[in-house]
Design an enzyme around this catalytic site. Sequence first.
Site, PDB file in Angstrom:
ATOM      1  N   HIS A  17      -5.646 -91.880 -37.982  1.00  0.00           N
ATOM      2  CA  HIS A  17      -5.226 -90.809 -38.890  1.00  0.00           C
ATOM      3  C   HIS A  17      -3.699 -90.721 -38.941  1.00  0.00           C
ATOM      4  O   HIS A  17      -3.107 -90.591 -40.021  1.00  0.00           O
ATOM      5  CB  HIS A  17      -5.771 -89.450 -38.428  1.00  0.00           C
ATOM      6  CG  HIS A  17      -7.248 -89.321 -38.476  1.00  0.00           C
ATOM      7  ND1 HIS A  17      -7.988 -88.978 -37.366  1.00  0.00           N
ATOM      8  CD2 HIS A  17      -8.137 -89.459 -39.491  1.00  0.00           C
ATOM      9  CE1 HIS A  17      -9.265 -88.923 -37.699  1.00  0.00           C
ATOM     10  NE2 HIS A  17      -9.390 -89.210 -38.980  1.00  0.00           N
ATOM     11  N   LYS A  41     -21.235 -80.456 -41.640  1.00  0.00           N
ATOM     12  CA  LYS A  41     -20.893 -81.061 -40.352  1.00  0.00           C
ATOM     13  C   LYS A  41     -20.816 -79.988 -39.279  1.00  0.00           C
ATOM     14  O   LYS A  41     -20.451 -78.853 -39.550  1.00  0.00           O
ATOM     15  CB  LYS A  41     -19.554 -81.796 -40.436  1.00  0.00           C
ATOM     16  CG  LYS A  41     -19.591 -83.032 -41.307  1.00  0.00           C
ATOM     17  CD  LYS A  41     -18.300 -83.806 -41.206  1.00  0.00           C
ATOM     18  CE  LYS A  41     -18.366 -85.086 -42.025  1.00  0.00           C
ATOM     19  NZ  LYS A  41     -17.125 -85.858 -41.900  1.00  0.00           N
ATOM     20  N   ARG A  90     -10.825 -97.836 -43.938  1.00  0.00           N
ATOM     21  CA  ARG A  90     -10.774 -98.735 -42.783  1.00  0.00           C
ATOM     22  C   ARG A  90     -11.490-100.044 -43.070  1.00  0.00           C
ATOM     23  O   ARG A  90     -11.057-101.100 -42.660  1.00  0.00           O
ATOM     24  CB  ARG A  90     -11.439 -98.077 -41.571  1.00  0.00           C
ATOM     25  CG  ARG A  90     -10.731 -96.856 -41.075  1.00  0.00           C
ATOM     26  CD  ARG A  90     -11.603 -96.154 -40.092  1.00  0.00           C
ATOM     27  NE  ARG A  90     -12.893 -95.920 -40.723  1.00  0.00           N
ATOM     28  CZ  ARG A  90     -13.676 -94.903 -40.493  1.00  0.00           C
ATOM     29  NH1 ARG A  90     -13.360 -94.029 -39.597  1.00  0.00           N
ATOM     30  NH2 ARG A  90     -14.811 -94.746 -41.124  1.00  0.00           N
ATOM     31  N   SER A 128     -13.525 -90.787 -35.659  1.00  0.00           N
ATOM     32  CA  SER A 128     -13.680 -89.626 -34.779  1.00  0.00           C
ATOM     33  C   SER A 128     -15.031 -89.592 -34.085  1.00  0.00           C
ATOM     34  O   SER A 128     -15.126 -89.167 -32.929  1.00  0.00           O
ATOM     35  CB  SER A 128     -13.459 -88.346 -35.572  1.00  0.00           C
ATOM     36  OG  SER A 128     -12.128 -88.288 -36.038  1.00  0.00           O
TER      37      SER A 128
END
Length: 178
Positions: A17, A41, A90, A128
């Site tokens: 990040h 979430k 990514r 994460s």
Amino acid sequence: MRKVIYPGTFDPVTYGHIDIVRRAVDLFDQVVVTVAINPTKQPLFTTEERVEMLKESLKDFDRVIIDSFDGLTVEHAKQVGAIGIIRGLRQISDFEFEFQMALMNRKLAGDITTIFLMPHERYTYLNSTVIRNLASLHADVSNFVPPNVHEALKKKFEKSWNKFFNAFIALVSLIIPK
């Protein structure tokens, strides 16, 4: 002033990040890193904890503002006067979801542009969820997160481990006669 937002759950913030923030700061006058409150979430850290971890982790970036929001990302971008939304990619597998979201955001707010940035290749495997899972098993994640985040993870999982251990001892004491 060319301002963008970089939204995410940042649960927790990783060096990946931070690499995206570094790249965004090189391109824009101001970057608003914003903790998204996502009702789908269940984060490990509270919104306030994530904001504080980001503030500490990004304190050396003078053109970065940290905040949080609840709602549509494009609405938040408009509220802060941003011209775009930064999204990190990514891997190829990230692209399909991010592309769909970018198109939806364009439909909702055509004047807000989604900008995709790739982190350095050493961070492409970081996310994460993996960090939380490793930390929950007491693995050393210090190479993947800033020191303040590493400490917060250790404290969070030390508490949960202690609760589990105490419950286990209580259960065993009920089963095994004295």
